[in-house]
Design a protein around this motif. Structure first.
Motif, PDB file in Angstrom:
ATOM      1  N   ARG A 199     -27.187 -21.493 -18.141  1.00 16.07           N
ATOM      2  CA  ARG A 199     -27.535 -20.458 -19.111  1.00 16.07           C
ATOM      3  C   ARG A 199     -28.643 -20.996 -20.012  1.00 16.07           C
ATOM      4  NH1 ARG A 199     -23.974 -16.218 -19.372  1.00 16.07           N
ATOM      5  NH2 ARG A 199     -22.220 -16.448 -17.968  1.00 16.07           N
ATOM      6  N   PRO A 200     -29.322 -20.115 -20.715  1.00 14.90           N
ATOM      7  CA  PRO A 200     -30.466 -20.568 -21.510  1.00 14.90           C
ATOM      8  C   PRO A 200     -30.119 -21.684 -22.495  1.00 14.90           C
ATOM      9  CG  PRO A 200     -30.471 -18.192 -21.368  1.00 14.90           C
ATOM     10  CD  PRO A 200     -29.172 -18.667 -20.759  1.00 14.90           C
ATOM     11  N   VAL A 201     -30.853 -22.761 -22.361  1.00 16.09           N
ATOM     12  CA  VAL A 201     -30.767 -23.908 -23.263  1.00 16.09           C
ATOM     13  C   VAL A 201     -32.187 -24.440 -23.436  1.00 16.09           C
ATOM     14  CG1 VAL A 201     -28.419 -24.577 -22.584  1.00 16.09           C
ATOM     15  CG2 VAL A 201     -30.367 -25.577 -21.394  1.00 16.09           C
ATOM     16  N   ILE A 202     -32.359 -25.289 -24.410  1.00 19.76           N
ATOM     17  CA  ILE A 202     -33.620 -26.012 -24.530  1.00 19.76           C
ATOM     18  C   ILE A 202     -33.421 -27.274 -23.709  1.00 19.76           C
ATOM     19  CG2 ILE A 202     -35.131 -27.268 -26.105  1.00 19.76           C
ATOM     20  CD1 ILE A 202     -34.653 -25.044 -28.128  1.00 19.76           C
ATOM     21  N   GLY A 203     -33.943 -27.243 -22.495  1.00 20.54           N
ATOM     22  CA  GLY A 203     -33.655 -28.306 -21.544  1.00 20.54           C
ATOM     23  C   GLY A 203     -34.873 -28.970 -20.943  1.00 20.54           C
TER      24      GLY A 203
END
Length: 173
Positions: free
Chosen positions: A107-111
């Motif tokens: 899911r959306p993360v700052i990755g």
């Protein structure tokens, strides 16, 4: 009895659908959000599967689609997997499950550096030995489509294969 009339809006060619995908990409790049990711992926899926056929594309475009390297085809299979899974809650059709390449979606993360620099979380996809952010996935998809639709007489850009290979998940030792 006559043939039924087309039941589509004023999108009549594969190029028209590619223009729509460019519009989706511009929205996507503003947010990297799930709604824009969903719209981009679904449009890319249908452009690849439905619009790049002999019914709706030039024979040379259909031939370039068929000539895509296997890694590019795997990227499009990942798009198809995510599109079908997202549209239908989950994939259940046996043929779809057999072709599935996606092994994980985050899911959306700052990755990655890009999402960190933009302070915009995005989805991430692991499939067939690759790990791509939504930004990377969309970039490859757009470049592949550009070659399929506009690459008359041009060989497939080998740098795209090299760039994708650089994102391969290292094998555990």
């Amino acid at each position: 009895m006559g043939q039924n009339v087309p039941t589509r809006l004023a999108l009549d060619t594969a190029e028209d659908m590619f223009e729509k995908l460019k519009w989706e990409e511009a929205r996507l790049m503003e947010s990297w959000g799930i709604y824009d990711s969903f719209n981009f992926i679904v449009t890319a899926h249908h452009l690849y599967v439905d619009w790049l056929s002999l019914d709706s594309a030039k024979p040379s475009q259909v031939a370039r689609k068929a000539a895509l390297p296997s890694d590019a085809q795997i990227v499009f299979q990942a798009v198809i997997d995510v599109s079908n899974g997202s549209k239908h809650w989950q994939m259940t059709h046996p043929a779809s499950l057999k072709r599935q390449v996606i092994v994980r979606i985050d899911r959306p993360v700052i990755g990655c550096w890009y999402s960190y620099a933009e302070d915009k979380p995005m989805a991430y996809f692991d499939f067939a030995g690759y790990s791509l952010s939504m930004a990377e996935l969309s970039d490859f998809v757009m470049k592949y489509f550009d070659w399929i639709l506009n690459g008359e007489g041009q060989p497939f850009p080998t740098e795209l294969t090299s760039n994708l290979q650089a994102l391969r998940i290292p094998e555990p030792e």
